[in-house]
Design an enzyme around this catalytic site. Structure first.
Site, PDB file in Angstrom:
ATOM      1  N   GLY A  11       2.626  38.380 116.965  1.00 54.62           N
ATOM      2  CA  GLY A  11       2.246  38.785 118.325  1.00 54.62           C
ATOM      3  C   GLY A  11       2.453  40.271 118.534  1.00 54.62           C
ATOM      4  N   ARG A  72      -2.281  36.721 112.338  1.00 54.21           N
ATOM      5  CA  ARG A  72      -1.480  35.661 111.709  1.00 54.21           C
ATOM      6  C   ARG A  72      -2.258  35.271 110.457  1.00 54.21           C
ATOM      7  NH1 ARG A  72      -0.027  34.761 117.310  1.00 54.21           N
ATOM      8  NH2 ARG A  72       2.199  35.135 117.310  1.00 54.21           N
ATOM      9  N   ASP A 103      10.096  36.931 114.120  1.00 55.70           N
ATOM     10  CA  ASP A 103      10.829  36.229 113.055  1.00 55.70           C
ATOM     11  C   ASP A 103       9.913  35.582 112.016  1.00 55.70           C
ATOM     12  OD1 ASP A 103      10.025  34.335 114.810  1.00 55.70           O
ATOM     13  OD2 ASP A 103      12.002  33.450 115.149  1.00 55.70           O
ATOM     14  N   THR A 126       8.514  42.338 119.569  1.00 58.22           N
ATOM     15  CA  THR A 126       8.043  41.195 120.361  1.00 58.22           C
ATOM     16  C   THR A 126       8.539  41.372 121.790  1.00 58.22           C
ATOM     17  OG1 THR A 126       8.418  38.837 120.821  1.00 58.22           O
ATOM     18  CG2 THR A 126      10.006  39.874 119.390  1.00 58.22           C
ATOM     19  N   ASP A 128       9.412  39.006 123.705  1.00 60.14           N
ATOM     20  CA  ASP A 128      10.287  37.892 124.094  1.00 60.14           C
ATOM     21  C   ASP A 128      11.782  38.169 123.966  1.00 60.14           C
ATOM     22  OD1 ASP A 128       7.891  36.561 124.432  1.00 60.14           O
ATOM     23  OD2 ASP A 128       7.954  35.621 122.459  1.00 60.14           O
ATOM     24  N   ASP A 130      13.628  37.610 121.504  1.00 56.88           N
ATOM     25  CA  ASP A 130      14.262  36.417 120.934  1.00 56.88           C
ATOM     26  C   ASP A 130      14.706  36.611 119.489  1.00 56.88           C
ATOM     27  OD1 ASP A 130      11.725  36.628 119.917  1.00 56.88           O
ATOM     28  OD2 ASP A 130      11.163  34.543 120.235  1.00 56.88           O
ATOM     29  N   ARG A 172       8.340  32.516 125.478  1.00 53.21           N
ATOM     30  CA  ARG A 172       8.377  31.373 124.560  1.00 53.21           C
ATOM     31  C   ARG A 172       9.625  30.532 124.794  1.00 53.21           C
ATOM     32  NH1 ARG A 172       6.148  32.192 118.620  1.00 53.21           N
ATOM     33  NH2 ARG A 172       6.350  34.371 119.164  1.00 53.21           N
TER      34      ARG A 172
END
Ligand code: ATP
Length: 324
Positions: A11, A72, A103, A126, A128, A130, A172
């Site tokens: 992403g 991707r 990740d 990212t 996020d 995360d 997410r």
């Protein structure tokens, strides 16, 4: 190390361009050749690359998205795909790689390194936030500001019509954007995956704020929240169970991934890019660069992939107090 490749994978996030620029300029500074790989691992397999000099990255520090594109790649999950990728790197005399991604991209890098002993450094990109081993991922700060800006605008219309708004933000399985944007924008309630408050508690809190004289409210919902209902179902549930509430839903969506990176993200990208190149030149591999206590630190890529960032409990408490 004579030639370093840089790519963006998974992403996209604001600040990726600033990180590419930093890697390229650091290579130029250390008189190391630099190559950009388009579309992440897929471009590596297809040999889609371009030599980058310090001047190739003029005027991109402030731009959202990624000039190298992102993708991707199913093929990179196969041995044959990775073999092709390795052959392309060798053919182009590339001897190290900087991966800017999440990740999944780091997992691909670790697998590749195990097979071909190819030096790899990761930069966490990212929105996020995360990824373990850094308090901030690239793009997170910008996404927060975008979300807060959007929620401020929604508040204007919410208060004009005495409405209750459910605003879904990205993240997410992580609630960082929701929790921070929620506190920053003064949300009444914040629903995050890390803490399932339950629907009763939500109804109770909304009733309480009505009794306290609030005529409009914002509830920020993280896309991964654990109520078991999506944001539209949640809004229906609340409308059915509370009297006199006009409820509306706004899903912020991909706008959160775009836009001009904040100064924080540009500075972070610049620092991470330089560190990534210096690590490779020092013969290091399988590390991710991250921010800890405002210092650029490193962590094993495998630890970064496996670990989980914990939500800030103090912020949950502050959020509760703010809705009094
Ligand atoms: P984001 O979290 O922002 O979406 P990401 O880097 O986690 O970013 P993914 O789509 O999970 O995004 O991973 C990016 C790419 O990394 C995949 O398309 C694939 O090519 C590669 N990859 C992921 N996992 C593996 C794996 N186990 N083996 C080989 N390659 C992998």
């Amino acid at each position: 190390i004579k030639k370093i490749a840089v790519m963006t994978s998974g992403g996209d996030s604001p600040g990726m361009n600033a990180a590419i620029r930093s890697v390229v300029r650091a290579c130029a500074y250390y008189r190391t050749e630099c190559v950009g790989i388009y579309r992440g691992y897929q471009g590596m397999i297809e040999g889609d690359m371009i030599p980058l000099t310090a001047r190739s990255v003029n005027n991109i520090v402030h731009k959202g998205g990624t000039i190298l594109k992102s993708a991707r790649s199913k093929d990179f999950r196969t041995k044959e795909g990775r073999k092709k990728a390795y052959e392309n790197l060798k053919e182009n005399n590339i001897d190290a790689l900087v991966v800017i991604g999440g990740d999944g991209s780091f997992t691909g890098g670790v697998v590749f390194n195990k097979e071909y002993n190819f030096p790899i450094i990761g930069i966490p990109g990212t929105i996020d936030n995360d990824i373990f081993g850094t308090t901030h991922t690239l793009g997170y700060d910008t996404a927060l500001n975008t979300a807060v800006d959007a929620i401020d605008k929604i508040r204007d219309t919410a208060s004009s019509h005495n409405r209750l708004f459910f605003v879904e933000v990205m993240g997410r399985d992580a609630g960082f954007i929701a929790l921070n944007a929620g506190v920053g924008a003064g949300a009444e309630e914040i629903l995050i995956p890390e803490e399932d408050l339950g629907l009763d508690r939500l109804l109770e809190s909304l009733k309480k704020s009505r009794r306290a004289g609030k005529s409009s409210s914002i509830v920020v919902v993280s896309e991964g929240d654990k109520t078991g209902r999506n944001v539209f179902e949640l809004a229906d549930y609340v409308e059915e169970n509370l009297e006199d509430y006009e409820v509306r839903v706004s899903v912020l969506g991909h706008m959160q991934r775009g836009g001009t990176p904040s100064c924080f993200d540009r500075v972070l990208a610049s620092r991470m890019g330089v560190k990534a190149v210096e690590l490779l030149i020092d013969g290091k591999t399988n590390l991710m660069v991250g921010l800890q206590n405002n210092e650029i630190q490193t962590i094993d890529l495998e630890k970064a992939i496996k670990g989980q960032n914990d939500i800030n409990r103090e912020l949950l408490r502050v959020s509760d107090i703010m809705t009094t």
